[in-house]
Design a protein around this motif. Structure first.
Motif, PDB file in Angstrom:
ATOM      1  N   THR A 118       0.814  -1.219   0.000  1.00 17.65           N
ATOM      2  CA  THR A 118       0.000   0.000   0.000  1.00 17.65           C
ATOM      3  C   THR A 118       0.846   1.267   0.000  1.00 17.65           C
ATOM      4  O   THR A 118       1.189   1.782  -1.049  1.00 17.65           O
ATOM      5  N   THR A 119       1.226   1.774   1.169  1.00 17.78           N
ATOM      6  CA  THR A 119       1.979   3.030   1.221  1.00 17.78           C
ATOM      7  C   THR A 119       3.483   2.790   1.241  1.00 17.78           C
ATOM      8  O   THR A 119       4.263   3.740   1.315  1.00 17.78           O
ATOM      9  N   ALA A 120       3.917   1.559   1.183  1.00 15.26           N
ATOM     10  CA  ALA A 120       5.331   1.186   1.106  1.00 15.26           C
ATOM     11  C   ALA A 120       6.160   1.766   2.242  1.00 15.26           C
ATOM     12  O   ALA A 120       7.299   2.175   2.063  1.00 15.26           O
ATOM     13  N   GLY A 121       5.577   1.835   3.425  1.00 14.15           N
ATOM     14  CA  GLY A 121       6.319   2.286   4.597  1.00 14.15           C
ATOM     15  C   GLY A 121       6.489   3.784   4.688  1.00 14.15           C
ATOM     16  O   GLY A 121       7.225   4.281   5.531  1.00 14.15           O
ATOM     17  N   LYS A 122       5.780   4.540   3.813  1.00 12.66           N
ATOM     18  CA  LYS A 122       5.965   5.996   3.810  1.00 12.66           C
ATOM     19  C   LYS A 122       4.842   6.740   4.517  1.00 12.66           C
ATOM     20  O   LYS A 122       4.840   7.963   4.527  1.00 12.66           O
ATOM     21  N   GLY A 123       3.882   6.054   5.057  1.00 14.55           N
ATOM     22  CA  GLY A 123       2.775   6.745   5.715  1.00 14.55           C
ATOM     23  C   GLY A 123       1.769   7.238   4.699  1.00 14.55           C
ATOM     24  O   GLY A 123       1.838   6.906   3.521  1.00 14.55           O
ATOM     25  N   ASN A 124       0.817   8.034   5.162  1.00 17.01           N
ATOM     26  CA  ASN A 124      -0.259   8.495   4.291  1.00 17.01           C
ATOM     27  C   ASN A 124      -0.012   9.898   3.754  1.00 17.01           C
ATOM     28  O   ASN A 124       0.144  10.837   4.527  1.00 17.01           O
ATOM     29  N   LYS A 125      -0.013  10.028   2.464  1.00 12.65           N
ATOM     30  CA  LYS A 125       0.027  11.307   1.745  1.00 12.65           C
ATOM     31  C   LYS A 125       1.153  12.247   2.199  1.00 12.65           C
ATOM     32  O   LYS A 125       2.056  11.861   2.922  1.00 12.65           O
ATOM     33  N   GLY A 126       1.097  13.456   1.722  1.00 15.20           N
ATOM     34  CA  GLY A 126       2.052  14.483   2.128  1.00 15.20           C
ATOM     35  C   GLY A 126       3.341  14.455   1.321  1.00 15.20           C
ATOM     36  O   GLY A 126       3.608  13.538   0.554  1.00 15.20           O
ATOM     37  N   GLN A 127       4.133  15.499   1.525  1.00 16.98           N
ATOM     38  CA  GLN A 127       5.372  15.659   0.765  1.00 16.98           C
ATOM     39  C   GLN A 127       6.326  14.492   0.989  1.00 16.98           C
ATOM     40  O   GLN A 127       6.986  14.023   0.075  1.00 16.98           O
ATOM     41  N   GLN A 128       6.365  13.998   2.224  1.00 14.70           N
ATOM     42  CA  GLN A 128       7.325  12.947   2.543  1.00 14.70           C
ATOM     43  C   GLN A 128       6.974  11.613   1.894  1.00 14.70           C
ATOM     44  O   GLN A 128       7.822  10.735   1.786  1.00 14.70           O
ATOM     45  N   ALA A 129       5.731  11.455   1.452  1.00 13.43           N
ATOM     46  CA  ALA A 129       5.326  10.217   0.800  1.00 13.43           C
ATOM     47  C   ALA A 129       5.629  10.243  -0.697  1.00 13.43           C
ATOM     48  O   ALA A 129       5.567   9.219  -1.360  1.00 13.43           O
ATOM     49  N   ARG A 130       5.963  11.417  -1.227  1.00 19.26           N
ATOM     50  CA  ARG A 130       6.184  11.557  -2.669  1.00 19.26           C
ATOM     51  C   ARG A 130       7.616  11.193  -3.052  1.00 19.26           C
ATOM     52  O   ARG A 130       8.525  11.241  -2.223  1.00 19.26           O
ATOM     53  N   SER A 131       7.796  10.906  -4.329  1.00 20.77           N
ATOM     54  CA  SER A 131       9.149  10.597  -4.791  1.00 20.77           C
ATOM     55  C   SER A 131       9.959  11.889  -4.878  1.00 20.77           C
ATOM     56  O   SER A 131       9.405  12.965  -5.089  1.00 20.77           O
ATOM     57  N   GLY A 132      11.265  11.778  -4.725  1.00 26.74           N
ATOM     58  CA  GLY A 132      12.131  12.939  -4.820  1.00 26.74           C
ATOM     59  C   GLY A 132      12.327  13.668  -3.513  1.00 26.74           C
ATOM     60  O   GLY A 132      13.124  14.593  -3.434  1.00 26.74           O
TER      61      GLY A 132
END
Length: 185
Positions: free
Chosen positions: A29-43
């Motif tokens: 699902t979120t691949a360990g990055k949590g839900n939404k937000g800048q920190q969940a995006r690539s780069g």
């Protein structure tokens, strides 16, 4: 024991953690990055955070600058020129800026300076942009001639009315500052 029987120690080699490959893996699902937000995006990269400590980019001072008038100068010693003459890389009685460019792997935008380290025994006519005093004296003492070039090959090739050889030796026009005349009282 030979090389073909060597194996890594048990538990030393682990498989890479493959995230985002289904919920059954525990990292889907979120691949360990949590839900939404800048920190969940690539780069996204975390900023360098040193806690309350003053970060290294603020601890160290700013220094230096890049001069806009910097000239790329390639330097040559008389000993190098003498070696090239002995090796037969320089033939004839004249060394032009073209020869210096080829021998130094320089570019068309480079200036060339001859330094006085070493001795020169052959009488030779050298064209370069700058000469140290000792180099100039040694060349003249050996029966040679020093010719000062004023432009790089790149600058000389842009002058339409003259050949490149003539343009190299033509001094650049000096800029004249225009001063506004103040009204007399």
């Amino acid at each position: 024991m030979d090389l073909s029987s060597l194996r890594p120690a048990a538990g030393a080699v682990k498989n890479k953690k493959r995230v985002g490959r289904g919920q059954g893996s525990g990292n889907g699902t979120t691949a360990g990055k949590g839900n939404k937000g800048q920190q969940a995006r690539s780069g996204y990269q975390k900023p360098i955070n040193e806690g309350g400590q003053v970060p290294v980019y603020r601890r160290l001072p700013k220094f230096g600058f890049t001069s806009l008038q910097r000239k790329p100068i390639k330097t040559l010693n008389l000993s190098q020129l003498e070696d090239w003459i002995q090796d037969g890389l320089i033939t004839g009685e004249e060394i032009s800026v073209y020869d210096l460019k080829a021998l130094c792997s320089g570019s068309y935008a480079d200036y060339f300076k001859i330094l006085g380290n070493g001795e020169i025994t052959t009488a030779i006519k050298i064209t370069a942009h700058f000469f140290s005093k000792s180099a100039e004296e040694k060349i003249i003492k050996a029966g040679g001639q020093v010719i000062k070039a004023y432009r790089t090959l790149e600058e000389a090739s842009k002058i339409r009315d003259l050949s490149v050889e003539e343009a190299l030796l033509k001094p650049k026009a000096k800029l004249v500052k225009r001063v506004k005349k103040s009204a007399k009282p």
